[in-house]
Design a protein around this motif. Structure first.
Motif, PDB file in Angstrom:
ATOM      1  N   GLY A 142       0.786  -1.228   0.000  1.00  0.00           N
ATOM      2  CA  GLY A 142       0.000   0.000   0.000  1.00  0.00           C
ATOM      3  C   GLY A 142       0.821   1.281   0.000  1.00  0.00           C
ATOM      4  N   ASP A 143       2.129   1.183  -0.309  1.00  0.00           N
ATOM      5  CA  ASP A 143       2.990   2.360  -0.263  1.00  0.00           C
ATOM      6  C   ASP A 143       2.605   3.415  -1.297  1.00  0.00           C
ATOM      7  OD1 ASP A 143       4.445   1.137   1.743  1.00  0.00           O
ATOM      8  OD2 ASP A 143       5.977   0.351   0.386  1.00  0.00           O
ATOM      9  N   GLU A 160      -0.360   4.007  -2.646  1.00  0.00           N
ATOM     10  CA  GLU A 160      -1.595   4.686  -2.246  1.00  0.00           C
ATOM     11  C   GLU A 160      -1.297   5.794  -1.235  1.00  0.00           C
ATOM     12  OE1 GLU A 160      -2.987   0.705  -3.766  1.00  0.00           O
ATOM     13  OE2 GLU A 160      -1.244   1.505  -2.711  1.00  0.00           O
ATOM     14  N   LYS A 161      -0.400   5.481  -0.280  1.00  0.00           N
ATOM     15  CA  LYS A 161      -0.037   6.492   0.723  1.00  0.00           C
ATOM     16  C   LYS A 161       0.678   7.674   0.071  1.00  0.00           C
ATOM     17  CE  LYS A 161       0.549   2.843   4.166  1.00  0.00           C
ATOM     18  NZ  LYS A 161       1.546   2.021   4.911  1.00  0.00           N
ATOM     19  N   ARG A 162       1.491   7.381  -0.917  1.00  0.00           N
ATOM     20  CA  ARG A 162       2.245   8.433  -1.605  1.00  0.00           C
ATOM     21  C   ARG A 162       1.319   9.361  -2.396  1.00  0.00           C
ATOM     22  NH1 ARG A 162       7.607   8.679  -3.895  1.00  0.00           N
ATOM     23  NH2 ARG A 162       7.714  10.522  -5.227  1.00  0.00           N
ATOM     24  N   ALA A 182      -2.214   9.586  -2.216  1.00  0.00           N
ATOM     25  CA  ALA A 182      -3.466  10.033  -1.593  1.00  0.00           C
ATOM     26  C   ALA A 182      -3.502  11.540  -1.311  1.00  0.00           C
ATOM     27  CB  ALA A 182      -3.726   9.246  -0.307  1.00  0.00           C
ATOM     28  N   GLU A 228       8.698   4.706  -5.734  1.00  0.00           N
ATOM     29  CA  GLU A 228       8.224   3.752  -4.732  1.00  0.00           C
ATOM     30  C   GLU A 228       8.732   2.338  -5.027  1.00  0.00           C
ATOM     31  OE1 GLU A 228       6.832   4.396  -1.842  1.00  0.00           O
ATOM     32  OE2 GLU A 228       7.047   6.515  -2.410  1.00  0.00           O
TER      33      GLU A 228
END
Length: 333
Positions: free
Chosen positions: A60-61, A63-65, A67, A247
């Motif tokens: 999920g890296d 998505e965090k980057r 979002a 990422e």
């Protein structure tokens, strides 16, 4: 290479990546209809049951980057590279990962794609296998036999090179073109004599079926994993493409020394037990890099070989699908 130098080199490469993809795509004339009809708020990624994109999805890296920018990531699984690039060609995904052969077939079919980066060689992560009780002992014994493979996938070139080394004309084996799941079923019931396949399907065949390796890619093929983008998307969103690569680079640094942890993440994603997933993880090559002139030349050799065998309908130039004039590679040096 020390950490500071590695970080600086990667930063320069990523900055160059954004610039060269955008410049190259702009020069080639991206599709206006695509730009008008596709939302910039969704990044659509195609992935397969292998490689770092699968790990990136699990962690999920990305998505965090993305979002904070209001960008959603949508993941679509494909059974193999040719199907994934068909999805990219028709506009259902923006970014994906495949082996060496699929982008060549896709480019020959007119796909508007651009190479973004690649993983290092992983020649042991693909192989020609036979059932454990098979009388086939060498690649030369495949003459006249039924060999299953996914047409246009990375293993297609492995079969070509293995037969060439063994002195067996490509036309003298009976190729049976099947996606991995169907090929495994055919392999299990004895409908084919051999199967050319990649990890993690290869690891599963070895661990679960006792499949015996006739030849892997060692000394025959590099087996690079490539990351590609739809050129219209890369034109409009070079910074998002850059973020994905960044990422993936971070993930590679984490994964290369943690095969057991990689397997724990990978297993549930690909539906295989930890032992199989760890075998595949240990054969994978970590360390995303720009597409260098040497790697581009390897791709051109594959394209030329496929043309000679009439597997693609026309000559292609790999350079036409590269960002800029290999400026990314030069900037990373």
């Amino acid at each position: 290479m020390n950490t500071i130098h590695h970080t600086t080199t990667r930063r320069r490469w990523l900055q160059a990546l954004a610039a060269t993809i955008a410049a190259s795509a702009a020069l080639s004339g991206a599709s206006l209809a695509y730009a008008q009809g596709h939302s910039a708020q969704v990044l659509r990624i195609g992935y397969q049951k292998y490689g770092t994109l699968t790990l990136l999805k699990a962690r999920g890296d990305l998505e965090k980057r993305l979002a904070p920018q209001g960008i959603e990531v949508k993941w679509t699984e494909f059974p193999a590279g040719p199907q994934l690039l068909e999805g990219l060609n028709v506009g259902s995904i923006d970014f994906g990962t495949v082996g060496e052969a699929p982008p060549i077939f896709a480019q020959a079919a007119g796909a508007d794609l651009v190479y973004v980066a690649n993983q290092p060689p992983a020649p042991t992560a693909e192989a020609i296998v036979v059932p454990k009780g098979s009388s086939v002992r060498t690649v030369a014994d495949l003459r006249g036999k039924r060999v299953a493979l996914n047409k246009g996938s990375n293993v297609h070139y492995l079969l070509v090179k293995a037969l060439e080394k063994a002195g067996v004309p490509y036309a003298e084996v009976q190729t049976v073109f099947l996606p991995p799941a169907d090929a495994r079923a055919a392999f299990e019931r004895g409908a084919v004599d051999a199967w050319v396949i990649w990890d993690p399907f290869l690891a599963a065949a070895e661990k679960q079926l006792g499949a015996r390796v006739l030849a892997d890619g060692t000394g025959l093929v590099a087996n690079h994993q490539f990351y590609l983008a739809a050129r219209p998307y890369a034109t409009r969103q070079p910074q998002i493409v850059k973020a994905v690569v960044d990422e993936l680079a971070r993930l590679d640094e984490w994964a290369q020394k943690r095969p057991a942890e990689v397997a724990a993440l990978l297993g549930p994603q690909i539906g295989l037990d930890p032992a199989v997933a760890e075998t595949a993880a240990r054969r994978f090559a970590y360390g995303i890099t720009p597409v260098t002139p040497a790697v581009a030349a390897e791709q051109q050799k594959i394209a030329d070989a496929f043309l000679q065998l009439k597997l693609i309908p026309k000559p292609i130039r790999i350079a036409d699908a590269l960002p800029g004039t290999l400026g990314v590679a030069q900037a990373a040096r």
